[in-house]
Write a protein that holds these residues in place. Structure first.
Motif, PDB file in Angstrom:
ATOM      1  N   GLN A  10      -6.773 -11.492   2.930  1.00 17.12           N
ATOM      2  CA  GLN A  10      -7.904 -10.635   2.555  1.00 17.12           C
ATOM      3  C   GLN A  10      -8.027  -9.450   3.515  1.00 17.12           C
ATOM      4  O   GLN A  10      -8.232  -8.305   3.092  1.00 17.12           O
ATOM      5  CB  GLN A  10      -9.193 -11.450   2.561  1.00 17.12           C
ATOM      6  N   ILE A  11      -7.887  -9.729   4.803  1.00 11.82           N
ATOM      7  CA  ILE A  11      -7.967  -8.659   5.806  1.00 11.82           C
ATOM      8  C   ILE A  11      -6.784  -7.704   5.669  1.00 11.82           C
ATOM      9  O   ILE A  11      -6.942  -6.476   5.748  1.00 11.82           O
ATOM     10  CB  ILE A  11      -8.012  -9.266   7.219  1.00 11.82           C
ATOM     11  N   HIS A  13      -7.323  -5.437   2.810  1.00  9.75           N
ATOM     12  CA  HIS A  13      -8.621  -4.753   2.838  1.00  9.75           C
ATOM     13  C   HIS A  13      -9.384  -4.979   1.529  1.00  9.75           C
ATOM     14  O   HIS A  13      -9.870  -4.035   0.890  1.00  9.75           O
ATOM     15  CB  HIS A  13      -8.438  -3.253   3.077  1.00  9.75           C
ATOM     16  N   THR A  14      -9.499  -6.230   1.150  1.00  7.90           N
ATOM     17  CA  THR A  14     -10.128  -6.559  -0.118  1.00  7.90           C
ATOM     18  C   THR A  14     -11.271  -7.548   0.105  1.00  7.90           C
ATOM     19  O   THR A  14     -11.730  -7.729   1.242  1.00  7.90           O
ATOM     20  CB  THR A  14      -9.083  -7.126  -1.110  1.00  7.90           C
ATOM     21  N   ASN A  15     -11.719  -8.194  -0.956  1.00  8.65           N
ATOM     22  CA  ASN A  15     -12.854  -9.113  -0.863  1.00  8.65           C
ATOM     23  C   ASN A  15     -12.477 -10.481  -1.423  1.00  8.65           C
ATOM     24  O   ASN A  15     -11.412 -10.641  -2.030  1.00  8.65           O
ATOM     25  CB  ASN A  15     -14.064  -8.547  -1.609  1.00  8.65           C
ATOM     26  N   ASP A  66       2.026  -3.576  -0.830  1.00  9.35           N
ATOM     27  CA  ASP A  66       0.863  -3.209  -0.006  1.00  9.35           C
ATOM     28  C   ASP A  66      -0.392  -3.055  -0.858  1.00  9.35           C
ATOM     29  O   ASP A  66      -1.399  -2.510  -0.392  1.00  9.35           O
ATOM     30  CB  ASP A  66       1.138  -1.922   0.766  1.00  9.35           C
TER      31      ASP A  66
END
Length: 398
Positions: free
Chosen positions: A38-39, A42-44, A97
């Protein structure tokens, strides 16, 4: 028993267990890395859950594709295709990516990995007698059950020293090793080639024909509801043992491993008695389902009277252990109904089992089973339904 333990059969069992384990490994090793992935992208959490859902969807429905193909073209060609898709998509997961591309390749990873699961059952049905099949299925399940038991720990260990990509690198290497094992280790496996067509009409007609078989339906649905208890247990046990009963994370890990080990013990016993002592699946299953029915009632009592967690754990241990009798024997009896189209039968068996199990796990989440009673009730209902479905066959068989 000497025949079963010959070097040739041990090799085949190992490869088939490896085939059955690759797709589950791809999920269980990945779970500890969710936060890191997730990091990295850069998502949720929504997209992280979507990456899991897409995998399960492809794993479930993909079996319906490989089954008919393997009946027409033999077992190895679709297995090669599936493994190549798995290897390429796993490498792609390391390279992309974009979270959207990552989810797509996770879908393809499952679509390739599920080939080994569905074709394993077909190969056993093709190449072993009815007497041997139950033992072979049990031994394969003994070996492959180590995957979900150990892979989360192994995934966490990799994360302690490397990034999340090390998990997919490991899966990539395992995919290549399995492909080589299949190419060089399954030379003597019979190929099934039937006068079947792959157009939609004939595939659907074949599936409908299989589902019309009453005994096949009984075996797959009784097995599916019985195995759904595992999904319910996984979905709800962590919170109940750690939050409700106050056990430490280490204690929960030990109990989780102990319960998983119970399946290995009982499945190994099943393998021994079916081949060495000539016990028939017909004689084992009624006893197993009856015991599971009793366990279901006792679980509800534990929940109602809020008994000590030891009673809850003992019942879970034996419930999971009894699946070591149910799973291989229902698989053997269901697959034996369709020797000439084992792939299609295996696909229906696996897809039905997975969809029902996934639905039960969803129910556990919806009702928020954060205490023993609701989880016990869901598990008990699964066992009662499974036992009831199976015992419909007894009067006619007699």
């Amino acid at each position: 028993m000497k025949e079963l333990l010959s070097a040739k059969k041990i090799k085949i069992i190992f490869i088939l267990a490896f085939m059955s384990s690759l797709a589950p490994l791809s999920t269980d090793m990945y779970l500890p890395a969710l936060s890191e992935v997730q990091i990295a992208f850069h998502t949720n959490p929504f997209y992280m859950q979507l990456s899991i859902v897409s995998f399960f969807l492809a794993f479930s429905l993909g079996q319906l594709i490989y089954g008919p193909i393997s009946d027409v073209y033999g077992r190895k060609i679709p297995l090669y295709v599936g493994l190549i898709i798995f290897i390429v998509s796993t490498f792609a997961c390391l390279s992309v990516d974009s979270i959207y591309a990552f989810i797509v390749f996770r879908f393809l990873q499952a679509l390739g990995g599920c080939a080994g699961v569905v074709i394993t059952r077909a190969i056993v049905n093709d190449n072993f007698s009815f007497k041997e099949a139950s033992s072979i299925f049990a031994l394969i399940m003994v070996t492959s059950s180590l995957a979900p038991m150990l892979s989360p720990t192994f995934g966490s260990l990799l994360l302690d020293y490397f990034s999340w990509k090390s998990i997919f690198t490991t899966l990539f290497i395992l995919g290549i090793i399995l492909l080589l094992c299949v190419i060089f280790g399954l030379k003597d496996i019979k190929e099934k080639r039937n006068n079947l067509k792959l157009d939609t009409k004939h595939v659907l007609k074949n599936y409908i024909t299989i589902l019309k078989d009453r005994r096949f339906r009984i075996y797959i649905f009784s097995s599916a509801f019985a195995m759904a208890t595992i999904f319910a247990y996984i979905a709800g046990s962590s919170y109940i043992f750690r939050e409700y009963y106050g056990l430490s994370e280490k204690a929960y890990g030990i109990l989780f491993g102990l319960n998983a080990f119970s399946f290995i013990i009982f499945a190994n016993i099943n393998a021994q008695i079916t081949l060495k002592y000539s016990y028939s699946p017909y004689s084992i299953l009624p006893k197993a389902f009856f015991i599971m029915f009793i366990i279901a009632l006792l679980l509800i009592c534990v929940g109602i009277f809020r008994l000590h967690f030891v009673f809850f754990e003992i019942l879970l241990f034996f419930m999971i252990g009894m699946l070591g009798f149910v799973a291989p024997n229902t698989t053997t009896l269901a697959m034996a109904r369709f020797k000439n189209n084992s792939g299609s039968a295996s696909a229906l068996f696996g897809t039905t089992q997975f969809l029902i199990a996934g639905f039960v796990a969803f129910i556990v989440s919806v009702i928020e089973a954060n205490s023993p009673l609701p989880l016990a009730f869901v598990i008990a209902m699964c066992l009662i339904v499974a036992s009831s479905i199976y015992f419909f066959i007894i009067p006619r068989r007699r």
